[in-house]
Design a protein around this motif. Structure first.
Motif, short mmCIF file in Angstrom:
data_model
loop_
_atom_site.label_atom_id
_atom_site.label_comp_id
_atom_site.label_asym_id
_atom_site.label_seq_id
_atom_site.Cartn_x
_atom_site.Cartn_y
_atom_site.Cartn_z
N MET A 151 0.56 -1.26 -0.09
CA MET A 151 0.08 0.00 0.02
C MET A 151 0.78 1.44 -0.03
O MET A 151 2.02 1.24 0.60
CB MET A 151 -0.91 -0.13 1.09
CG MET A 151 -1.84 1.32 1.24
SD MET A 151 -2.96 1.23 2.86
CE MET A 151 -4.03 0.04 2.30
N LYS A 169 2.55 4.51 0.97
CA LYS A 169 2.60 5.01 2.46
C LYS A 169 1.68 6.29 2.81
O LYS A 169 1.34 6.39 3.92
CB LYS A 169 3.93 5.50 2.60
CG LYS A 169 5.17 4.45 2.68
CD LYS A 169 6.35 4.72 2.60
CE LYS A 169 7.45 3.36 2.63
NZ LYS A 169 7.23 2.71 1.45
N LYS A 200 -1.24 6.77 1.60
CA LYS A 200 -2.58 6.34 1.86
C LYS A 200 -2.60 5.61 3.23
O LYS A 200 -3.92 5.72 3.96
CB LYS A 200 -3.03 5.29 0.76
CG LYS A 200 -4.27 4.78 0.79
CD LYS A 200 -5.29 5.94 0.76
CE LYS A 200 -6.72 5.25 0.66
NZ LYS A 200 -7.94 6.17 0.83
N LEU A 201 -1.73 4.62 3.63
CA LEU A 201 -1.74 3.97 5.04
C LEU A 201 -1.78 4.81 5.95
O LEU A 201 -2.78 4.69 7.18
CB LEU A 201 -0.44 3.25 4.99
CG LEU A 201 -0.10 2.30 6.29
CD1 LEU A 201 -1.26 1.43 6.24
CD2 LEU A 201 1.09 1.71 6.34
N ILE A 227 -5.45 6.01 6.38
CA ILE A 227 -6.60 5.02 6.97
C ILE A 227 -6.03 5.01 8.45
O ILE A 227 -7.10 4.80 9.32
CB ILE A 227 -6.09 3.74 6.19
CG1 ILE A 227 -6.53 3.70 4.79
CG2 ILE A 227 -7.02 2.78 6.98
CD1 ILE A 227 -6.18 2.72 4.06
N LEU A 228 -4.85 4.97 9.00
CA LEU A 228 -4.48 5.36 10.24
C LEU A 228 -5.25 6.13 11.03
O LEU A 228 -5.41 6.10 12.18
CB LEU A 228 -2.98 5.12 10.35
CG LEU A 228 -2.40 4.83 11.64
CD1 LEU A 228 -2.86 3.81 12.55
CD2 LEU A 228 -0.77 4.83 11.66
N LYS A 267 -8.81 5.49 11.59
CA LYS A 267 -9.38 4.67 12.73
C LYS A 267 -8.92 5.42 14.27
O LYS A 267 -9.62 5.02 15.11
CB LYS A 267 -8.13 3.35 12.70
CG LYS A 267 -8.19 2.36 13.91
CD LYS A 267 -9.45 1.43 13.47
CE LYS A 267 -9.24 0.37 14.58
NZ LYS A 267 -10.34 -0.54 14.55
N ASP A 321 2.25 -1.97 6.92
CA ASP A 321 1.01 -2.31 5.80
C ASP A 321 -0.12 -2.39 6.75
O ASP A 321 -0.13 -2.07 7.91
CB ASP A 321 1.19 -3.72 5.40
CG ASP A 321 1.30 -4.72 5.92
OD1 ASP A 321 0.54 -4.64 7.23
OD2 ASP A 321 2.09 -5.61 5.92
N GLU A 322 -1.28 -2.35 6.06
CA GLU A 322 -2.78 -2.24 6.63
C GLU A 322 -2.88 -3.19 7.86
O GLU A 322 -3.93 -2.85 8.66
CB GLU A 322 -3.80 -2.16 5.44
CG GLU A 322 -4.94 -1.60 5.77
CD GLU A 322 -6.03 -1.52 4.55
OE1 GLU A 322 -7.22 -1.37 4.81
OE2 GLU A 322 -5.51 -2.04 3.33
N THR A 323 -2.20 -4.44 7.83
CA THR A 323 -2.38 -5.23 9.12
C THR A 323 -2.15 -4.89 10.45
O THR A 323 -2.36 -5.24 11.43
CB THR A 323 -1.91 -6.59 8.75
OG1 THR A 323 -0.49 -6.50 8.45
CG2 THR A 323 -2.49 -7.21 7.50
N ILE A 330 -2.74 -1.62 11.57
CA ILE A 330 -3.26 -0.41 11.81
C ILE A 330 -4.05 -0.46 13.39
O ILE A 330 -3.78 0.25 14.19
CB ILE A 330 -4.27 0.12 10.80
CG1 ILE A 330 -3.60 0.63 9.47
CG2 ILE A 330 -5.32 1.11 11.45
CD1 ILE A 330 -4.49 0.84 8.35
N ASP A 331 -4.65 -1.76 13.42
CA ASP A 331 -5.52 -2.01 14.58
C ASP A 331 -4.43 -2.16 15.97
O ASP A 331 -4.61 -1.16 17.01
CB ASP A 331 -6.25 -3.14 14.69
CG ASP A 331 -7.44 -3.21 13.88
OD1 ASP A 331 -7.82 -2.02 13.19
OD2 ASP A 331 -7.93 -4.09 13.29
#
Length: 449
Positions: free
Chosen positions: A1, A3, A5-6, A9-10, A13, A71-73, A75-76
């Motif tokens: 993804m 960077k 954009k990542l 998204i962060l 959240k 990466d997107e995994t 974020i949480d």
């Protein structure tokens, strides 16, 4: 993804879970390391490292987290860890997410031509460097270290206040160390070159510098204890300055760990001394247009003709002192902000090194010191360092000397400078790129035989 954009998204959240202002810092590094020993490749490695740090204001406290899985995994867990971190912080220091400076100076720290040089050409350079050193003199017993390294870095700072800054840099480093032997007498010396311009890498010149210095130290003996007029060669002066850079940190000053506290606009050194922090220096290894907090960097004189003018500040220390940050707050993705210089150096003088030497009737030239991490106290300024160099008599170097210890107080040394050479040079970077010309000191205590 991608960077950016990542980061977006962060932020989304984090906002849903109660964060106010947030920041993402991403850094990726590629290293190429090569070592030669006895005409063969002893080490060859290419490594890539990437990390992301996230921080944000949660219930009035700054929470931190980081990951090496960009990466997107991630974020949480990044958001959850930052929340947990904010909950346990007990510091009353107010930290902020910076909205950005009005203007950023463009600084060029990347040379595409360097990365276009083939690995084979870099290997051949390193092999030639060892060969040149071995063949220069029969007394060269071995080349105990011969290396070439290259580093490329990319960094990105984004926050929810609209700040978005990127930087790309690269540099290469060659180092050679030789051991020479004459009878039972063994001496070593090493030299380096650092630049992002490969055309400046001259194997023959670098090898000759290391070999000539090692040979010049053969037959060294101690000298009588006493006080001597002393020249600190440029690299030695820079190494000692590097060890004492923390005295200029506003954080150290605020904690009472620097004797420069309460001395702004007062004379703290010889009027011949001007110490500069220049983030825009051409070919400066630590040149940058912004620091790790997104603050625009500034050219500044820490000491101007002997007078202390400023400290190095981050956003936090600047807020405490009611001043603007100097753009010296830096960090990695694993660490919080620390204060560090960029390209810090003592401004060169007008005298040539040769003329400085001629002005010493009886004294010493120090070309190497040991024990910088254990033999000095940055709070008091006191130091006691094992050293070697040469005896100076009637303006000429007469013989090498070793097995001596130089001792004194760095603040007193800066006040006792009575001549500054024009041979400004920089040492290997470590928490900043530090340089100095050679300095002539009125008197320095020497323990010998």
């Amino acid at each position: 993804m991608e960077k950016k954009k990542l980061a977006e998204i962060l932020f989304e959240k984090g906002k849903r879970l109660g964060f106010e202002d947030m920041e993402v810092f991403i850094k990726s590094t590629t290293n190429f390391d090569l070592k030669i020993f006895k005409k063969e490749i002893d080490k060859y490695s290419i490594s890539n490292q990437e990390g992301l740090s996230f921080r944000g204001i949660y219930n009035g406290k700054m929470g931190y987290s980081y990951t090496e899985k960009v990466d997107e995994t991630s974020i949480d867990i990044l958001v959850e860890e930052a929340i947990n971190n904010a909950k346990v912080i007990d510091s009353d220091d107010e930290e902020i997410i910076y909205e950005g400076s009005e203007e950023y100076k463009e600084v060029c720290t990347y040379n595409k031509d360097l990365e276009n040089i083939s690995k084979e050409e870099k290997i051949q350079f390193a092999l030639k460097l060892e060969e040149e050193a071995l063949n220069l003199d029969d007394r060269v017993e071995t080349v105990n270290h011969c290396s070439f390294g290259e580093t490329s870095e990319y960094s990105l700072i984004m926050n929810t206040k609209g700040l978005e800054l990127e930087n790309k840099s690269n540099m290469a480093l060659a180092y050679v160390s030789v051991k020479v032997k004459d009878g039972d007498d063994i001496k070593t010396a090493g030299k380096h070159i650092i630049s992002n311009d490969f055309s400046k890498f001259d194997a023959k010149k670098l090898a000759k510098e290391a070999v000539n210095e090692a040979i010049s130290l053969l037959s060294a003996e101690s000298i009588k204890s006493g006080e001597y007029q002393t020249i600190l060669r440029n690299d030695v002066s820079a190494s000692i300055l590097e060890a004492f850079t923390s005295i200029f940190s506003a954080e150290s000053v605020q904690k009472g760990l620097s004797l420069l506290k309460d001395k702004l606009n007062e004379k703290v050194s010889s009027s011949l001394i001007t110490i500069i922090d220049d983030p825009f220096m051409e070919e400066g290894i630590s040149s940058t247009g912004f620091d790790g907090e997104g603050v625009a960097t500034k050219y500044k004189k820490l000491i101007d003709k002997g007078v202390l003018k400023t400290f190095l500040h981050s956003l936090k220390t600047a807020k405490k002192d009611g001043v603007e940050s100097t753009g010296n707050g830096f960090k990695g993705y694993k660490s919080s902000v620390v204060i560090s210089p960029t390209n810090m150096y003592i401004e060169k003088g007008k005298s040539s090194f040769e003329d400085m030497l001629k002005g010493v009737k009886e004294g010493i030239l120090i070309i190497d010191v040991q024990g910088l991490h254990s033999g000095l106290n940055t709070v008091s300024g006191d130091f006691s360092l094992s050293a070697q160099g040469y005896l100076i008599e009637n303006g000429e170097i007469t013989r090498p000397i070793n097995q001596i210890t130089i001792a004194g107080n760095y603040f007193e040394v800066l006040n006792d400078v009575d001549e500054v050479s024009n041979d400004l040079d920089f040492i290997l970077p470590s928490g900043g790129y530090i340089g100095s010309p050679s300095l002539k000191i009125k008197r320095l205590s020497v323990a010998g035989k």
